[in-house]
Design an enzyme around this catalytic site. Structure first.
Site, mmCIF file in Angstrom:
data_model
loop_
_atom_site.group_PDB
_atom_site.id
_atom_site.type_symbol
_atom_site.label_atom_id
_atom_site.label_comp_id
_atom_site.label_asym_id
_atom_site.label_seq_id
_atom_site.Cartn_x
_atom_site.Cartn_y
_atom_site.Cartn_z
ATOM 1 N N LEU A 81 43.787 65.566 47.335
ATOM 2 C CA LEU A 81 42.907 65.591 48.507
ATOM 3 C C LEU A 81 41.934 66.762 48.353
ATOM 4 C CD1 LEU A 81 42.940 63.671 50.878
ATOM 5 C CD2 LEU A 81 44.211 65.349 52.172
ATOM 6 N N HIS A 82 40.957 66.601 47.481
ATOM 7 C CA HIS A 82 39.996 67.688 47.270
ATOM 8 C C HIS A 82 38.778 67.493 48.180
ATOM 9 C CE1 HIS A 82 37.465 65.288 44.453
ATOM 10 N NE2 HIS A 82 38.596 64.644 44.304
ATOM 11 N N ALA A 83 37.700 68.197 47.876
ATOM 12 C CA ALA A 83 36.579 68.268 48.820
ATOM 13 C C ALA A 83 35.999 66.912 49.224
ATOM 14 C CB ALA A 83 35.485 69.144 48.214
#
Lengths: 92, 304
Positions: free
Chosen positions: A17-19
């Site tokens: 769940l990155h940017a």
């Protein structure tokens, strides 16, 4: 009528769940009237607030519980689960 | 960590080490670094540069390979508190194989872009294209985060959100520098297209890369200017919010102080007027309540 629904999803995107997924989740959550909350083992955040979602920091393989409360809770969960299943519409 | 791929018949597939012609070294350990230097003849300084996030993009022609370092956005992690950083990536192209050296885990070769790859030079260009696209997506994220922070600042009284905005501004400076550096690399590649073995079609792709990269540069510049230009206004908003809070607290203090003064005046342990009167207590209470009314009237009259 206020509905409440909960579902658990697993993050399959290799980057976790990155940017970019966080922004996609917040944009999707804002489209619904329901209050949507995401939680992992450490914390619970408001899905419509990108600043909060960015603090979740969930890696690939981790489980996220989505809880929606409001008139369109089921529709919101359907849409968000689809977003997770499609790896947030991201190619990389 | 070593990942092996085989580029054959326009398709890129995961493969075993002996048959692979594309090798991706992610955070190479000492043994892998030794292999890169000894077996693949990569200059130690160039290898260190490929793993250094502060290194600028560059292109070097070695005896048996082409060494290229370009910048890519680093994957955001929640510990970084809205600071988006950049990373480097090294690509080493040999006549029949290619090495990619990355300082951190990254998802490569995914999506439509890599569905069909004709040759190793094309793969090299597509890696740069993916990096430019990654910058674009991160710029969109920065814009979305900036909008969300602005909403919070309108009601904020502490510096937390302002500091986050400063982090975003700093991130944009890193991104601008990286995109600029990639631009110089692409220009140099275009000048050396025959030496790189790029066909006419790939030179066209290189032109597209140049245009894409300059668009990202302009976008980053615009976001950076907007963020920097409005920062002073946002600082004033936070300061003004704090002033409003102080004003409200001062009004409450004064509103409490006057009735306290009235009550304490009639509480002195000396003979005071009406002290024997049966309604003395109610009189003092009425007077203190009237003082609150007087304060309220004064504030209303002064429009504070």
């Amino acid at each position: 009528m206020t509905e409440k629904a909960t579902r658990t999803v697993t993050i399959t995107h290799p980057g976790g769940l990155h940017a970019r997924p966080c922004v996609a989740i917040a944009q999707m959550a804002k489209q619904f009237q329901s209050q949507i909350r995401l939680s992992n083992r450490r914390q619970t955040v408001n899905a419509a607030d990108v600043l909060q979602v960015l603090t979740l920091g969930a890696p690939c393989g981790s489980q996220i519980t989505i809880e929606a409360r409001g008139p369109d809770a089921v529709a919101a969960l359907d849409a968000l689960c689809k977003l997770f299943a499609e790896n947030f519409g991201m190619e990389s | 960590m070593l990942q092996c791929w085989l580029l054959s018949n326009g398709k890129l597939t995961a493969a075993d080490e002996p048959e692979a012609n594309v090798r991706v070294f992610v955070r190479p350990d000492d043994r892998e670094r030794r292999e890169l230097v000894d077996r693949w003849q990569i200059d130690e300084h160039t290898l260190t540069s490929a793993l250094d996030p502060d290194e600028l993009a560059r292109l070097e022609f070695e005896a048996d390979h082409i060494a290229m370092i370009f910048k890519r956005p680093r994957n955001y992690s929640s510990e970084e508190r809205f600071l988006f950083k950049v990373s480097s990536c090294g690509i080493f192209v040999y006549p029949d194989s290619m090495l990619i050296v990355l300082p951190e885990d990254a998802t490569l070769f995914t999506g439509r872009l890599f569905a069909r790859v004709g040759s190793l030079p094309e793969l090299m260009l597509k890696c740069i294209f993916a990096s430019i696209h990654h910058f674009l997506e991160h710029l969109r994220v920065i814009n979305a985060v900036s909008d969300a922070l602005e909403e919070q600042i309108n009601a904020a009284m502490d510096n937390k959100y302002l500091l986050n905005l400063f982090s975003l501004e700093k991130s944009l400076v890193y991104y601008l520098n990286a995109i600029n550096s990639n631009g110089k690399l692409i220009e140099r590649m275009k000048l050396n297209a025959p030496k790189l073995g790029l066909s006419g079609e790939l030179v066209e792709l290189l032109d597209d890369l140049l245009i894409e990269n300059s668009q990202r540069k302009e976008q980053a510049e615009i976001y950076s200017n907007i963020l920097a230009g409005l920062m002073d206004a946002r600082v004033s908003i936070v300061s003004n919010n704090l002033n409003l809070l102080i004003k409200a607290l001062t009004v409450i203090t004064i509103a409490i102080m006057l009735p306290t003064f009235v009550v304490s005046l009639f509480s002195m342990y000396v003979p005071i007027p009406f002290q024997g009167h049966p309604l003395a207590f109610w009189g003092v209470l009425a007077l203190s309540l009237a003082s609150i009314g007087a304060v309220k009237f004064f504030l209303w009259w002064k429009r504070w």
